[in-house]
Write an enzyme that holds these catalytic residues in place. Sequence first.
Site: not given
Length: 421
Positions: A90, A144, A164, A194, A244
């Site tokens: 990440r 995700n 989500c 998102h 987002y």
Amino acid sequence: MKLAVVGGGSTYTPELIDGFARLRDTLPIEELVLVDPAADRLELVGGLARRIFAKQGHPGRIVTTSDVDAGVADADAVLLQLRVGGQAARQRDETWPLECGCVGQETTGAGGLAKALRTVPVVLDIAERVRRTNPDAWIIDFTNPVGIVTRALLQAGHKAVGLCNVAIGFQRKFAKLLDVAPGEVHLDHVGLNHLTWETGVRLGGPGGEDILPKLLAEHGDAVAEDLHMPRAIVDRLGVVPSYYLRYYYQHDAVVEELKTKPSRAAEVAAMERQLLEMYGDPALDEKPELLAKRGGAFYSEAAVDLAASLLGNGGSPYQVVNTVNNGTLPFLPDDAVIEVQAAVDGTGARPLPVERLDPLYSGLIAHVTGYEELALQAALHGGRDRVFKALLAHPLVGQYAYAEQLTDRLVAHNREHLAWA
């Protein structure tokens, strides 16, 4: 009833356990299996999970294992919440796109594509194991990028629904602002994972009065602050975009912001170290307050509600989920995965009708859906050219030179996770 959580060693898991304990009448679990290859983390999380169940008087049994086949065997539902490559991957996803002047984020843009490429093959392998042991089990994906992962599962013929926490977060926040019970708030929530907008906020159900204009007039400052967007954006749209959307509506400003502060991955990694230390305390028997800063707010409530409905044990009749389009948004392919309100029961999730969308939203949805289709092809079949095309198609990249540079960086930083590289 048996549930399995793949990725059960996540620091998220006590949030899920707390929800299972509190909402045991909605979802009466007899056996809960936490599956994770990281044995050290798994035992810390599993120990706390057992103490939470014991404190709240939950009679269910909690089992931990690193064996996926054993863990999912005979499960009625399997929840996926894994992170291939961990926080280190990440951190890279949030860093190398910035070198090219693009948003560095783990679920969208170039970083999101990298995560999809690492994740889809692993998730499909787990899903095949579930199908071999119990073909009737539901797979609930919280991993995700949810839209791409859920589309991969559905195209492979699995009984899957994506989940989500963005929608339930809005529901809870709006209910608090309006001083009503959360169950009274129904969202006209539409888009892709998102990439969503709340185009209506109704009291009492799908046919209730739309009080979104009133909500924005009276609480617009609070809504905008929560989104980290100027109120002028929300007022001009007249709808509530997800957090987002700031990566699209304020791309260049967000890139500069991300360059000047520690990455979210670094913050989360530090938080996880603290949480795991707390989880190892045998006196701790509830989720710590620090966990609220980790992310995933209200995940447990959403997961319980969805699992209960899919397993025929009640649950809310309407829930926001990721499921197959099947004509709901006529400008998208039928097999696209969308995030909308749906009627959910033991047969699955069926999207509620959606009114014709303003091109301001439908255009971006169609654009990102095209990217997601290319991203899935790259995840399934590999190849530098497929990665390049997916990046070129993404509205947060979109330029040849950027796509070339980002492709090189993506492959270099993820080679160990890409069988074809």
